[in-house]
Design an enzyme around this catalytic site. Sequence first.
Site, PDB file in Angstrom:
ATOM      1  N   GLY A  14      -2.670   0.063  -1.989  1.00 24.23           N
ATOM      2  CA  GLY A  14      -3.745  -0.229  -2.881  1.00 24.23           C
ATOM      3  C   GLY A  14      -5.048   0.874  -2.558  1.00 24.23           C
ATOM      4  O   GLY A  14      -5.429   1.354  -1.464  1.00 24.23           O
ATOM      5  N   ARG A  76       2.307   1.831  -4.476  1.00 25.05           N
ATOM      6  CA  ARG A  76       2.859   1.178  -3.307  1.00 25.05           C
ATOM      7  C   ARG A  76       4.411   1.434  -2.989  1.00 25.05           C
ATOM      8  O   ARG A  76       5.189   0.729  -2.122  1.00 25.05           O
ATOM      9  CB  ARG A  76       2.523  -0.534  -3.383  1.00 25.05           C
ATOM     10  CG  ARG A  76       1.421  -0.888  -3.580  1.00 25.05           C
ATOM     11  CD  ARG A  76       1.277  -2.299  -3.319  1.00 25.05           C
ATOM     12  NE  ARG A  76      -0.088  -2.698  -3.691  1.00 25.05           N
ATOM     13  CZ  ARG A  76      -1.118  -2.847  -2.583  1.00 25.05           C
ATOM     14  NH1 ARG A  76      -0.568  -2.504  -1.245  1.00 25.05           N
ATOM     15  NH2 ARG A  76      -2.100  -3.001  -2.672  1.00 25.05           N
ATOM     16  N   ASP A  77       4.747   2.713  -3.388  1.00 25.94           N
ATOM     17  CA  ASP A  77       6.259   3.278  -3.316  1.00 25.94           C
ATOM     18  C   ASP A  77       6.567   3.610  -1.583  1.00 25.94           C
ATOM     19  O   ASP A  77       5.621   4.151  -1.041  1.00 25.94           O
ATOM     20  CB  ASP A  77       6.416   4.505  -3.846  1.00 25.94           C
ATOM     21  CG  ASP A  77       6.790   4.262  -5.280  1.00 25.94           C
ATOM     22  OD1 ASP A  77       7.401   3.386  -5.670  1.00 25.94           O
ATOM     23  OD2 ASP A  77       6.118   5.046  -6.262  1.00 25.94           O
ATOM     24  N   GLY A 114       1.222  -0.878   5.333  1.00 26.22           N
ATOM     25  CA  GLY A 114       2.199  -0.377   5.014  1.00 26.22           C
ATOM     26  C   GLY A 114       2.554   0.838   5.152  1.00 26.22           C
ATOM     27  O   GLY A 114       3.774   1.300   5.481  1.00 26.22           O
ATOM     28  N   ASP A 137      -9.338  -4.673   3.571  1.00 23.31           N
ATOM     29  CA  ASP A 137      -9.138  -5.892   4.299  1.00 23.31           C
ATOM     30  C   ASP A 137      -9.323  -5.821   5.971  1.00 23.31           C
ATOM     31  O   ASP A 137      -9.213  -6.675   6.637  1.00 23.31           O
ATOM     32  CB  ASP A 137      -7.626  -6.321   4.288  1.00 23.31           C
ATOM     33  CG  ASP A 137      -7.029  -6.589   2.866  1.00 23.31           C
ATOM     34  OD1 ASP A 137      -7.966  -6.807   1.923  1.00 23.31           O
ATOM     35  OD2 ASP A 137      -5.906  -6.778   2.736  1.00 23.31           O
ATOM     36  N   ARG A 172     -24.325 -27.146  -8.046  1.00 21.06           N
ATOM     37  CA  ARG A 172     -22.750 -27.123  -8.163  1.00 21.06           C
ATOM     38  C   ARG A 172     -22.233 -26.633  -6.850  1.00 21.06           C
ATOM     39  O   ARG A 172     -22.863 -26.026  -6.027  1.00 21.06           O
ATOM     40  CB  ARG A 172     -22.228 -26.163  -9.081  1.00 21.06           C
ATOM     41  CG  ARG A 172     -22.465 -26.568 -10.545  1.00 21.06           C
ATOM     42  CD  ARG A 172     -22.269 -25.617 -11.686  1.00 21.06           C
ATOM     43  NE  ARG A 172     -22.137 -26.129 -12.923  1.00 21.06           N
ATOM     44  CZ  ARG A 172     -22.141 -25.450 -14.090  1.00 21.06           C
ATOM     45  NH1 ARG A 172     -22.262 -23.991 -14.086  1.00 21.06           N
ATOM     46  NH2 ARG A 172     -22.110 -25.914 -15.098  1.00 21.06           N
ATOM     47  N   MET A 179     -11.103 -11.094  -1.696  1.00 20.73           N
ATOM     48  CA  MET A 179      -9.618 -10.503  -1.354  1.00 20.73           C
ATOM     49  C   MET A 179      -9.491 -10.537   0.084  1.00 20.73           C
ATOM     50  O   MET A 179     -10.120 -10.725   1.155  1.00 20.73           O
ATOM     51  CB  MET A 179      -9.352  -9.021  -1.759  1.00 20.73           C
ATOM     52  CG  MET A 179      -8.904  -8.925  -2.963  1.00 20.73           C
ATOM     53  SD  MET A 179      -8.733  -7.134  -3.567  1.00 20.73           S
ATOM     54  CE  MET A 179      -7.900  -7.074  -5.210  1.00 20.73           C
ATOM     55  N   HIS A 181      -5.224 -11.213   1.587  1.00 17.97           N
ATOM     56  CA  HIS A 181      -4.364 -12.150   1.791  1.00 17.97           C
ATOM     57  C   HIS A 181      -3.653 -12.546   3.131  1.00 17.97           C
ATOM     58  O   HIS A 181      -3.117 -13.728   3.276  1.00 17.97           O
ATOM     59  CB  HIS A 181      -3.155 -11.816   0.619  1.00 17.97           C
ATOM     60  CG  HIS A 181      -2.166 -10.452   0.843  1.00 17.97           C
ATOM     61  ND1 HIS A 181      -2.853  -9.436   0.271  1.00 17.97           N
ATOM     62  CD2 HIS A 181      -1.177 -10.238   1.284  1.00 17.97           C
ATOM     63  CE1 HIS A 181      -2.026  -8.376   0.728  1.00 17.97           C
ATOM     64  NE2 HIS A 181      -1.002  -9.049   1.678  1.00 17.97           N
ATOM     65  N   VAL A 300     -12.902  -5.638  -8.441  1.00 17.01           N
ATOM     66  CA  VAL A 300     -14.334  -5.437  -8.504  1.00 17.01           C
ATOM     67  C   VAL A 300     -14.384  -4.752  -7.050  1.00 17.01           C
ATOM     68  O   VAL A 300     -15.395  -3.708  -6.939  1.00 17.01           O
ATOM     69  CB  VAL A 300     -15.397  -6.340  -8.809  1.00 17.01           C
ATOM     70  CG1 VAL A 300     -16.715  -6.012  -8.562  1.00 17.01           C
ATOM     71  CG2 VAL A 300     -15.052  -6.696 -10.450  1.00 17.01           C
TER      72      VAL A 300
END
Length: 375
Positions: A14, A76-77, A114, A137, A172, A179, A181, A300
Amino acid sequence: MAKTKRIGILTAGGDSPGLNAAIRGVGKTALGFYGMEIIGFRDGFRGLVEDRKLKLDRSTLSGILTVGGTILGTSRDKPHRMVIDGRTRDMTKVICENYDKYGLDALVCLGGGGTQKNALRLHEAGLNVITLPKTIDNDVAMTDATFGFATAMDIATETIDRLHSTAHSHHRVIIAEIMGHRAGWLTLGSGIAGGADVILIPEIPYDVEKISAAIKQRSRHGTNFSIVAVAEGAMSKDDARALAAAEKKLERARTLHDKKEAKIELATLDVRHTGNTMRLAKQLEDLTQLESRVTILGYVQRGGTPSAADRLLATRLGSACGDLIHEGIFGVMVAARGDGTEPVPLEKVAGKRKAVPPDHQWVETARKVGTCLGD
Ligand code: F6P
């Protein structure tokens, strides 16, 4: 006369703010300081397979420090599992042949977890590989930081700041999905910096009753709004148990060569849980009787100009990478260590993820200032 060194460079995984600053850092040091040649490959490892390249000279390296994304493009290959003409193939041999064909002395791979794994494979296949750690991340092992993280944290923090006034005005609960994961650094960092009332990260599974209790307590004290910063991979305690069981099953299935069922189960529990965020909002609305809304920050966070901190980090790492190539040190990632940099063997990085330790100082800080972490 010694042959001019020629290095290849690519960006994979990414995109992340600071990639161009890093390309420039490597390029200017290699080219301007050491007199090497530098070739950029487009769209990650695919460019090296498909012969798509870009000669990086003084003019291409100029004016890119502040530009977001990557001038080389990314993908991402994976070298060992690349889709070519609709078929998945191992392209390692082709990459090695092209490396020789172009007369490369080194290949610089800029990427996250990766990419570190893929780079190690190429190094084991005989190439002189060197990597830099990038990802918003911040979860690459063995480095103090990755570039891209600081910019994304600024963006997420600004979003949380802005959500405060509207949440306050409407009484509220606003849930900001950030982001990450598998790792919660971005949510935790921006949550603390933005003063989120609840911070939920993948490393600390949550109990929705505990979150609702914290929100209701704020209401009892006269504060009728709350901001919940949730990482896209955060999950409830029940989901975390189910995911662990599915992962175990897949691991067992791997040895039995019967992965289909376990894979389906795992996919339904996919760790990127925008669905979970929506479900959480509904649960909190029911439990707290406060209207709840969701804001998904999404891409974003990865776009736009890198912050000063990321430009500095990417330039430092890139320039140190040029030094290491000059010294002939390969098979390493250039890690950030304090004010300096350090080459770390790729074997120590690949396949590892830097998760937030449950007793990390940021976690303790958040608890001490009264933030609910959902546990
Ligand atoms: O790895 C960085 C990251 O930004 C994650 O936080 C996110 O889940 C993922 O990339 C999404 O990227 P893409 O949709 O480009 O695969």
